[in-house]
Design a protein around this motif. Structure first.
Motif, mmCIF file in Angstrom:
data_model
loop_
_atom_site.group_PDB
_atom_site.id
_atom_site.type_symbol
_atom_site.label_atom_id
_atom_site.label_comp_id
_atom_site.label_asym_id
_atom_site.label_seq_id
_atom_site.Cartn_x
_atom_site.Cartn_y
_atom_site.Cartn_z
ATOM 1 N N ARG A 1 1.096 -1.077 -0.199
ATOM 2 C CA ARG A 1 0.057 -0.177 0.267
ATOM 3 C C ARG A 1 0.611 1.296 -0.346
ATOM 4 N NH1 ARG A 1 -3.456 -2.579 3.647
ATOM 5 N NH2 ARG A 1 -5.502 -2.807 2.093
ATOM 6 N N ASP A 2 1.465 1.172 0.963
ATOM 7 C CA ASP A 2 3.102 2.255 1.211
ATOM 8 C C ASP A 2 3.309 2.699 -0.019
ATOM 9 O OD1 ASP A 2 1.751 3.473 3.041
ATOM 10 O OD2 ASP A 2 3.957 2.376 4.760
ATOM 11 N N LEU A 3 4.407 1.466 -0.470
ATOM 12 C CA LEU A 3 4.828 1.817 -1.776
ATOM 13 C C LEU A 3 4.229 2.393 -3.393
ATOM 14 C CD1 LEU A 3 7.717 1.740 -3.714
ATOM 15 C CD2 LEU A 3 6.869 -0.695 -3.661
ATOM 16 N N PHE A 4 3.038 1.795 -3.318
ATOM 17 C CA PHE A 4 2.148 1.879 -5.127
ATOM 18 C C PHE A 4 1.861 3.654 -4.113
ATOM 19 C CE2 PHE A 4 1.708 -1.806 -7.164
ATOM 20 C CZ PHE A 4 2.467 -2.884 -6.663
ATOM 21 N N ARG A 5 1.290 3.548 -3.404
ATOM 22 C CA ARG A 5 0.925 5.474 -3.163
ATOM 23 C C ARG A 5 2.345 6.322 -3.775
ATOM 24 N NH1 ARG A 5 -0.581 6.708 2.500
ATOM 25 N NH2 ARG A 5 -0.772 8.829 1.905
#
Ligand code: SAM
Length: 252
Positions: free
Chosen positions: A205-209
């Motif tokens: 979630r964090d990376l793709f944001r």
């Protein structure tokens, strides 16, 4: 065209979520005698310092250029031994023959290379080098994993998005052509480093944001896909590395 200030609006998240560059990359730069104690490095688009910190740790004297004020501030705190300059690759003031190595880590696709390549030629010593590398999140050479199928589904649902100008991220030959155009630089070494990492739903979630073409809702859908697949997935990444030598006589 994606927004180059995208990362500055999420500096802390960017720093937390992006993975480090693989050890093999730093080993290769050492083997090629490009990076070591006292190397004067000019890093363009340094972000929060994911490449700056290992170069300083290797003993290099790094001047890091970053246009985003929040990222530059984080970079100063994170890597106090680097000299941080606010500015862009196209406009930051650069002395002649002041650097042994210029670096762009996951950043060169943001630059106007017709402007930047002659500026780097001017800023590098004779015999100096330009090293360009990036994270490519998803290795097309590895059979598609269930998680990657879900990622492709999310991207398909986005519909038609105009492609970014310039070569695509794994068009290494296209990037070689682009970086040698004008004759300012010649190829010295090209390689694609392949590596894998296990990631959690939260990390995804964090990376793709942090991806400039992904919405928060899409990043959340990618995180849900990891949860559906048991909470952790193995991802396969590629780091293309292009090392170019400063041309003695530009245009040849
Ligand atoms: C994907 S981030 C990479 C940051 C860092 N090099 C890393 O490896 O994590 C791209 C960086 O390029 C910077 N950038 C965008 N346009 C730029 C330009 N014209 N000149 C210099 N940096 C630029 C952004 O602010 C951002 O920090």
């Amino acid at each position: 065209m994606p927004d180059p200030t995208h990362f500055d609006g999420m500096a802390e998240l960017y720093d937390r979520a992006r993975p480090p560059y693989p050890d093999a990359l730093w080993g290769r730069l050492r083997d090629l005698a490009l990076l070591g104690p006292g190397t004067r490095v000019l890093e363009l688009g340094a972000g929060s310092g994911l490449a700056t910190a290992p170069m300083v740790a290797a003993g290099a004297e790094v001047t890091a250029v970053e246009p985003g004020p929040a990222l530059a501030d984080l970079l100063r705190r994170r890597v106090p031994d680097a000299t941080v300059l606010a500015g862009t690759a196209e406009s930051v003031a650069l002395d002649a023959a002041a650097f042994d190595l210029a670096v762009a880590a996951t950043a060169v696709h943001w630059f106007d290379l017709d402007v930047v390549l002659p500026r780097l030629h001017h800023a590098l010593v004779p015999g100096g080098h330009l090293a360009v590398w990036r994270h490519v999140f998803g290795d097309p050479a590895v059979p598609r994993t269930p998680f990657r199928e879900r990622v492709e589904q999310i991207v398909r649902e986005r519909g038609d998005v105009p492609p970014r100008p310039g070569p695509t991220e794994l068009d290494t030959a296209g990037w070689v052509d682009r970086l040698t155009a004008g004759g300012w630089f010649a190829v010295r070494h090209v390689e694609e480093l392949r590596w894998s990492v296990e990631v959690s739903a939260r990390q995804v979630r964090d990376l793709f944001r942090t991806f400039s073409e992904w919405t928060a809702a899409e990043a959340d859908a990618a995180g849900r896909a990891v949860e559906d697949l048991g909470g952790r997935v193995t991802e396969h990444y590629v780091t293309p590395l292009l090392v170019l030598r400063r041309a003695e006589v530009p245009g040849r």
